[in-house]
Scaffold this motif. Structure first.
Motif, short mmCIF file in Angstrom:
data_model
loop_
_atom_site.label_atom_id
_atom_site.label_comp_id
_atom_site.label_asym_id
_atom_site.label_seq_id
_atom_site.Cartn_x
_atom_site.Cartn_y
_atom_site.Cartn_z
N ILE A 26 28.74 -19.85 -2.98
CA ILE A 26 28.10 -20.38 -1.78
C ILE A 26 27.29 -21.60 -2.14
N VAL A 27 27.57 -22.71 -1.45
CA VAL A 27 26.89 -23.99 -1.71
C VAL A 27 25.80 -24.23 -0.66
N VAL A 28 26.14 -24.02 0.61
CA VAL A 28 25.23 -24.30 1.71
C VAL A 28 25.37 -23.18 2.74
N ALA A 29 24.23 -22.67 3.19
CA ALA A 29 24.22 -21.68 4.27
C ALA A 29 22.83 -21.65 4.88
N ASN A 30 22.75 -21.25 6.14
CA ASN A 30 21.47 -21.11 6.82
C ASN A 30 20.66 -22.39 6.83
N ILE A 31 21.30 -23.49 7.17
CA ILE A 31 20.61 -24.77 7.21
C ILE A 31 20.46 -25.24 8.66
N LYS A 32 19.64 -26.25 8.86
CA LYS A 32 19.56 -26.89 10.17
C LYS A 32 20.85 -27.66 10.38
N VAL A 33 21.41 -27.56 11.57
CA VAL A 33 22.67 -28.21 11.86
C VAL A 33 22.50 -29.09 13.09
N LYS A 34 22.94 -30.33 13.00
CA LYS A 34 22.94 -31.21 14.16
C LYS A 34 24.26 -31.04 14.88
N THR A 35 24.19 -30.92 16.20
CA THR A 35 25.39 -30.72 17.00
C THR A 35 25.41 -31.75 18.11
N ARG A 36 26.53 -32.39 18.29
CA ARG A 36 26.69 -33.33 19.40
C ARG A 36 27.64 -32.70 20.40
N LEU A 37 27.19 -32.56 21.64
CA LEU A 37 28.01 -31.95 22.67
C LEU A 37 28.91 -33.01 23.30
N ALA A 38 30.19 -32.71 23.40
CA ALA A 38 31.15 -33.62 24.01
C ALA A 38 31.27 -33.26 25.48
N LYS A 39 30.59 -33.98 26.33
CA LYS A 39 30.59 -33.67 27.75
C LYS A 39 31.93 -34.03 28.39
N GLY A 40 32.36 -33.18 29.32
CA GLY A 40 33.56 -33.48 30.09
C GLY A 40 34.86 -33.15 29.40
N PHE A 53 26.40 -22.70 9.99
CA PHE A 53 27.26 -23.45 9.08
C PHE A 53 27.18 -22.83 7.70
N PHE A 54 28.34 -22.64 7.08
CA PHE A 54 28.47 -22.03 5.77
C PHE A 54 29.50 -22.83 4.98
N LEU A 55 29.18 -23.10 3.71
CA LEU A 55 30.12 -23.82 2.84
C LEU A 55 30.09 -23.20 1.45
N ARG A 102 14.39 -18.86 23.92
CA ARG A 102 14.50 -17.55 24.57
C ARG A 102 15.26 -16.53 23.73
N GLY A 103 15.75 -16.93 22.62
CA GLY A 103 16.35 -15.99 21.68
C GLY A 103 15.66 -16.26 20.36
N ARG A 104 15.42 -15.26 19.57
CA ARG A 104 14.79 -15.54 18.29
C ARG A 104 15.69 -15.01 17.19
N ILE A 105 15.67 -15.68 16.09
CA ILE A 105 16.46 -15.25 14.96
C ILE A 105 15.52 -14.75 13.90
N ALA A 106 15.83 -13.56 13.36
CA ALA A 106 14.97 -12.96 12.34
C ALA A 106 15.39 -13.44 10.97
N TRP A 125 28.28 -12.69 3.36
CA TRP A 125 27.22 -13.58 3.82
C TRP A 125 26.90 -13.28 5.28
N ARG A 126 25.67 -13.59 5.66
CA ARG A 126 25.25 -13.51 7.06
C ARG A 126 24.22 -14.58 7.31
N PRO A 127 24.15 -15.09 8.55
CA PRO A 127 23.13 -16.08 8.86
C PRO A 127 21.74 -15.43 8.86
N LYS A 128 20.89 -15.81 7.93
CA LYS A 128 19.56 -15.20 7.75
C LYS A 128 19.72 -13.68 7.62
#
Length: 181
Positions: free
Chosen positions: A131-145, A123-125, A177-181, A26-29
């Motif tokens: 393969i059930v899930v791959a190449n999906i939108k992922v929400k990320t919460r940054l833990a500051k500090g 994210f890959f599952l 500023r980065g693009r994914i193909a 597998w690969r992302p896109k």
């Protein structure tokens, strides 16, 4: 990409590794991420392929006269590109787990300052080898500090003014500023 065999020996040390995939490659896109310092500018490539997300590993090794045989779960990926990773990537948090019938691979990659510290998530599952899930939108919460207890690095380590201040959803077509193909 189903089976890998590695044999090596030097002096009185030898090893044989056999890795057989239990989950498809597998690969992302396309697996390619392009970085440009300015929109429309020259691009540099970083690529990633997970050749064996999960596999059965059989290892035989010998040191001196002692021979050991072992089996377990294996993983194999490839990275390549036309620029050194440290030039493009500020940091990379990566995880892989097998929990019951599930295989999970995820990463949170932050580009270097020249590329706007743009974050990218993967994210890959798989379940029971499929393969059930791959190449999906992922929400990320940054833990500051947060500080990594082993390295002393701040999480996230990028400059605070460059980081998102809220939860975000990364969409492949929305990368600045980065693009994914």
């Amino acid at each position: 990409l189903h089976r890998y065999r590695i044999d090596a020996a030097i002096d009185d040390v030898s090893v044989s590794v056999d890795l057989v995939a239990e989950v498809a490659s597998w690969r992302p896109k396309s697996g390619h991420t392009y970085y440009a310092k300015t929109p429309g500018g020259a691009e540099e490539l970083f690529a990633w392929l997970v050749a064996v997300p999960q596999g059965r590993a059989t290892v035989d090794y010998q040191v001196g006269g002692m021979q050991v045989k072992a089996t377990g779960i294996g993983y194999h990926d490839h990275n390549w590109g036309d620029a050194p990773m440290p030039k493009l990537l500020h940091d990379w948090y990566w995880a892989r787990a097998k929990v019951g019938p599930y295989t999970v691979i995820t990463s949170y990659v932050t580009a270097q300052k020249d590329y706007g510290y743009t974050p990218q998530t993967v994210f890959f599952l798989a379940k029971d080898g499929a393969i059930v899930v791959a190449n999906i939108k992922v929400k990320t919460r940054l833990a500051k500090g947060t500080t990594n207890g082993l390295t002393g690095a701040k999480v996230p380590p990028a400059a605070p003014e460059a980081l998102p201040k809220q939860t975000f959803t990364r969409q492949l077509k929305k990368t600045v500023r980065g693009r994914i193909a």
